[in-house]
Motif scaffolding. Structure first.
Motif, mmCIF file in Angstrom:
data_model
loop_
_atom_site.group_PDB
_atom_site.id
_atom_site.type_symbol
_atom_site.label_atom_id
_atom_site.label_comp_id
_atom_site.label_asym_id
_atom_site.label_seq_id
_atom_site.Cartn_x
_atom_site.Cartn_y
_atom_site.Cartn_z
ATOM 1 N N SER A 159 0.814 -1.191 -0.037
ATOM 2 C CA SER A 159 -0.175 -0.014 0.056
ATOM 3 C C SER A 159 0.807 1.237 0.017
ATOM 4 C CB SER A 159 -0.732 0.119 1.060
ATOM 5 O OG SER A 159 -1.756 -0.986 1.358
ATOM 6 N N LEU A 160 0.772 2.069 -1.132
ATOM 7 C CA LEU A 160 1.635 3.497 -1.251
ATOM 8 C C LEU A 160 0.645 4.455 -1.277
ATOM 9 C CD1 LEU A 160 3.642 1.457 -3.818
ATOM 10 C CD2 LEU A 160 4.396 1.962 -1.644
ATOM 11 N N VAL A 161 1.069 5.547 -0.441
ATOM 12 C CA VAL A 161 0.250 6.771 -0.668
ATOM 13 C C VAL A 161 0.766 7.866 -1.618
ATOM 14 C CG1 VAL A 161 -0.457 8.891 0.528
ATOM 15 C CG2 VAL A 161 -0.425 6.575 1.823
ATOM 16 N N TYR A 162 0.394 8.388 -2.587
ATOM 17 C CA TYR A 162 0.671 9.195 -3.488
ATOM 18 C C TYR A 162 -0.194 10.651 -3.446
ATOM 19 C CZ TYR A 162 3.971 6.210 -5.809
ATOM 20 O OH TYR A 162 4.945 5.334 -6.212
ATOM 21 N N LYS A 172 -3.260 16.244 -7.674
ATOM 22 C CA LYS A 172 -3.698 17.476 -7.795
ATOM 23 C C LYS A 172 -4.967 17.892 -6.725
ATOM 24 C CE LYS A 172 -1.726 18.793 -12.448
ATOM 25 N NZ LYS A 172 -2.365 19.303 -13.436
ATOM 26 N N THR A 173 -5.642 16.756 -6.701
ATOM 27 C CA THR A 173 -6.904 16.888 -5.783
ATOM 28 C C THR A 173 -6.769 16.264 -4.347
ATOM 29 O OG1 THR A 173 -7.518 14.445 -6.613
ATOM 30 C CG2 THR A 173 -8.274 16.711 -7.894
ATOM 31 N N GLY A 174 -5.507 15.636 -3.975
ATOM 32 C CA GLY A 174 -5.304 15.226 -2.608
ATOM 33 C C GLY A 174 -4.564 13.824 -2.545
ATOM 34 N N PRO A 175 -4.485 13.220 -1.421
ATOM 35 C CA PRO A 175 -3.819 12.016 -1.577
ATOM 36 C C PRO A 175 -4.780 10.768 -1.949
ATOM 37 C CG PRO A 175 -4.442 12.505 0.700
ATOM 38 C CD PRO A 175 -4.678 13.773 -0.339
ATOM 39 N N LEU A 176 -3.944 9.788 -2.398
ATOM 40 C CA LEU A 176 -4.582 8.553 -2.868
ATOM 41 C C LEU A 176 -3.794 7.291 -2.461
ATOM 42 C CD1 LEU A 176 -3.504 6.993 -5.599
ATOM 43 C CD2 LEU A 176 -4.648 8.731 -6.612
ATOM 44 N N LEU A 177 -4.422 6.291 -2.416
ATOM 45 C CA LEU A 177 -3.868 5.198 -2.158
ATOM 46 C C LEU A 177 -3.689 4.113 -3.278
ATOM 47 C CD1 LEU A 177 -2.415 3.363 0.646
ATOM 48 C CD2 LEU A 177 -4.708 2.320 0.827
ATOM 49 N N ALA A 178 -2.195 3.594 -3.519
ATOM 50 C CA ALA A 178 -2.069 2.976 -4.850
ATOM 51 C C ALA A 178 -1.735 1.476 -4.211
ATOM 52 C CB ALA A 178 -1.150 3.309 -5.695
ATOM 53 N N LEU A 179 -2.235 0.366 -4.749
ATOM 54 C CA LEU A 179 -2.023 -1.027 -4.135
ATOM 55 C C LEU A 179 -1.432 -1.908 -5.467
ATOM 56 C CD1 LEU A 179 -5.387 -1.738 -2.682
ATOM 57 C CD2 LEU A 179 -3.372 -0.553 -1.605
ATOM 58 N N ALA A 192 -0.709 11.657 8.385
ATOM 59 C CA ALA A 192 -1.998 12.502 8.418
ATOM 60 C C ALA A 192 -3.012 11.947 7.700
ATOM 61 C CB ALA A 192 -1.295 13.982 7.820
ATOM 62 N N ALA A 193 -2.612 11.500 6.615
ATOM 63 C CA ALA A 193 -3.817 10.778 5.736
ATOM 64 C C ALA A 193 -4.456 9.798 6.431
ATOM 65 C CB ALA A 193 -3.204 10.463 4.502
ATOM 66 N N LEU A 194 -3.582 8.771 6.847
ATOM 67 C CA LEU A 194 -4.305 7.454 7.425
ATOM 68 C C LEU A 194 -3.972 7.036 8.785
ATOM 69 C CD1 LEU A 194 -3.123 5.309 4.332
ATOM 70 C CD2 LEU A 194 -5.506 5.959 4.824
ATOM 71 N N GLY A 195 -3.495 8.198 9.396
ATOM 72 C CA GLY A 195 -3.349 7.751 11.182
ATOM 73 C C GLY A 195 -2.320 6.744 11.234
ATOM 74 N N GLY A 197 -10.827 0.123 5.204
ATOM 75 C CA GLY A 197 -11.226 1.350 6.401
ATOM 76 C C GLY A 197 -10.602 2.737 5.782
ATOM 77 N N CYS A 198 -10.165 2.573 4.638
ATOM 78 C CA CYS A 198 -9.502 3.559 4.037
ATOM 79 C C CYS A 198 -10.423 4.771 3.431
ATOM 80 C CB CYS A 198 -8.341 3.502 3.359
ATOM 81 S SG CYS A 198 -7.517 4.789 2.326
ATOM 82 N N ARG A 199 -10.484 6.154 3.667
ATOM 83 C CA ARG A 199 -11.183 6.972 3.079
ATOM 84 C C ARG A 199 -10.720 7.934 1.860
ATOM 85 N NH1 ARG A 199 -14.714 9.785 8.100
ATOM 86 N NH2 ARG A 199 -15.325 7.889 9.175
ATOM 87 N N LEU A 200 -9.360 7.408 1.791
ATOM 88 C CA LEU A 200 -8.740 8.013 0.555
ATOM 89 C C LEU A 200 -9.316 7.270 -0.778
ATOM 90 C CD1 LEU A 200 -5.071 8.268 1.498
ATOM 91 C CD2 LEU A 200 -6.849 10.039 1.801
#
Length: 564
Positions: A278-281, A284-291, A320-323, A333-336
């Motif tokens: 699981s990688l956070v990127y 332009k619109t905010g963070p996302l989680l790439a798997l 900050a994004a996922l705690g 449970g990820c909201r990204l």
């Protein structure tokens, strides 16, 4: 060409900073010298190689109707601002101001200039199609120049541009260039692949790259030997082998001090194929989680094609994004927004629990989390071909050419339009096509060398015959060599005559290092039996020929080598 009066500064040792074989041998063979990082001087032998390559390029470009032009290296900023690339291209572009404080740049490529010319000179559909090309110096401020002439800040490039009324015309011009490029690389003696590629900053609807296999290459391509599929790994689609999935139920498991995939897999006694990375990127619109699957590598360019420009999140942004810190995040449970590789559509996996020191075992995509699926992993050897499912191989390559369908990306902003048959204005449909002559030379050296030096293909060798007298002080040897020098030149051969007063070992080592296709040696065999030795550098095969039959023997060997 007499060695004694020529600039051929061969070296016995490899340059200290050289890694690529072509870098070592082109410096040692006296073809090039480095002036500064990524800036090279081409010495006489190197220039001869470039001239031969350029002659082949010109012949094939003229064959498809190309018209040669010369475009400036120095460009006004306005045309790049009109196309939008002034803002998009970063530090790779050399920018400067003239004495009147006008913004200027050094050309990396010439699409804008071509569109500008077309906007001034073409008026009607009757003026089309056109093919314009040049062989011109380009400037690119490479962050990490390396591998000799393979990645430089200043380089020679053949770039051509097609201008058509519609997409059908572009398709025809594109295919003509594709065929011409294959002829060029065939004639230059290269092994190469034609692969699908990402247009990148060039834009447009499609592109192909011409890739020469070499360990010194900076790119990788996926190849299917069964159906012929070939693509840069930036685009290549492979089908990973699916693991055997266990019958897990979703549960939280402690994983203290385990943050990497290998650490988690080892601690839990599972294969990495049963884990999700699981990688956070940040977009332009905010963070996302790439798997991607635990044994895979995410390809950032594939991800960018799916979601737009991205950058890896900093550790504080991840928390900050996922705690949870890097190594503990996951999709449940990820909201990204979540983008998962296509290979994760089915199965049951171990994922981060978004809680430091814990993971979840038994997470099912589509049931425990709902991602958007896209091909975002880097193809690995052995994956199934996306077309025929046969195993793919992945090979390192040197990009020696590329072709792009630009469409109207440049003609619209620069006003390059013509009137069609009905009198309506239509933007010109463009294509762009590049070849790197220095890359061809380096790729040839990478593919054709042995422990002693370069083995030039006949078509691009700096000269064809290396003539040497073993003992230049021996009057009979020296006289015979002088006689042969004149006869071989009269027969049309370009000859390097090693007339130096040097030890035989030095001359032979230099001959092997430079690697001209044919070596003619005048030595003790002449004294003893009137014979002269003729050697093919390609396989070191020797034949002894009567002095009076040398020209005929060289002609026969030349015919054989030129067909190879």
């Amino acid at each position: 060409m007499r060695w004694s009066g020529s600039l051929i500064p061969t070296l016995r040792e490899d340059p200290a900073d050289a890694e690529a074989v072509s870098h070592k041998l082109m410096v040692r063979g006296g073809l090039v010298r480095q002036l500064a990082a990524g800036i090279y001087v081409y010495l006489p032998l190197g220039q001869r190689v470039m001239d031969r390559i350029n002659a082949i390029v010109r012949e094939e470009m003229n064959r498809i109707g190309g018209q040669e032009v010369t475009l400036p290296v120095l460009h006004p900023a306005e045309i790049w601002q009109q196309s939008g690339r002034w803002q998009v291209i970063g530090e790779e572009m050399f920018r400067l101001k003239d004495r009147n404080a006008r913004d200027m740049c050094l050309g990396m490529t010439h699409e804008e200039v071509i569109a500008w010319i077309a906007s001034k000179e073409l008026r009607s559909y009757r003026d089309l199609p056109q093919i314009w090309y040049q062989i011109q110096t380009k400037e690119r401020d490479e962050a990490r120049p390396r591998s000799g002439v393979l990645r430089t800040r200043e380089f020679l490039m053949k770039d051509s541009y097609t201008l058509d009324l519609d997409e059908a015309g572009l398709a025809k011009a594109y295919d003509a260039h594709k065929d011409a490029y294959c002829r060029i690389f065939d004639r230059c003696g290269l092994r190469y692949y034609v692969v699908e590629s990402d247009p990148g900053m060039m834009g447009g609807s499609g592109s192909h790259e011409f890739m020469a296999p070499s360990a010194a290459g900076e790119d990788e391509v996926a190849i299917c030997e069964q159906c012929g599929y070939a693509a840069n790994v930036e685009l290549a689609q492979g089908i990973p082998l699916q693991p055997k999935f266990p019958a897990w139920k979703l549960e939280e498991v402690p994983t203290p001090n385990a943050r990497t995939i290998n650490e988690v897999a080892t601690l839990l006694g599972v294969e990495p194929t049963l884990t999700i990375k699981s990688l956070v990127y940040v977009t332009k619109t905010g963070p996302l989680l790439a798997l991607v699957r635990g044994d895979q590598t995410l390809h950032e360019k594939k991800l960018a094609r799916a979601v737009g420009d991205v950058r890896p999140a900093h550790p504080d942004e991840v928390k900050a994004a996922l705690g949870a810190p890097v190594g503990s995040v996951g999709p449940v449970g990820c909201r990204l927004p979540i983008v998962a590789d296509e290979s994760l559509r089915e199965g049951v996996y171990v994922v981060g629990a978004n809680k430091e020191g814990f993971h979840l075992k038994g997470a099912r995509p589509g049931q425990d989390f709902s991602p958007r699926f896209a091909d975002v992993h880097t193809v690995q050897p052995g994956e199934g071909c996306g077309r025929c499912r046969a195993p793919l191989k992945v090979e390192r390559v040197i990009e020696v050419g590329n072709i792009f369908k630009l469409g109207t990306k440049y003609s619209v902003p620069l006003g390059a339009v013509v009137l069609d048959e009905s009198g309506q204005e239509r933007p010109i449909v463009m294509g762009s096509y590049g070849i790197g002559p220095a890359r061809i030379a380096a790729a040839a050296v990478e593919q054709r060398h042995d422990a002693d030096g370069i083995v030039w293909p006949w078509s691009i060798a700096p000269l064809h015959v290396h003539l040497l007298a073993v003992n230049a002080k021996d009057l009979e040897q020296a006289g015979a060599a002088e006689e042969l020098y004149g006869k071989l030149q009269a027969a049309g051969f370009e000859v390097l005559f090693d007339d130096r007063d040097e030890r035989p070992g030095v001359k032979f080592k230099d001959a092997d290092l430079i690697g001209l296709p044919i070596r003619v040696t005048v030595g003790t065999a002449l004294i003893k039996g009137g014979l002269v030795e003729v050697r093919a550098r390609k396989d070191r095969s020797d034949r002894r020929v009567a002095r009076g039959e040398i020209v005929s023997a060289v002609k026969d060997l030349a015919q054989e080598l030129s067909r190879a």
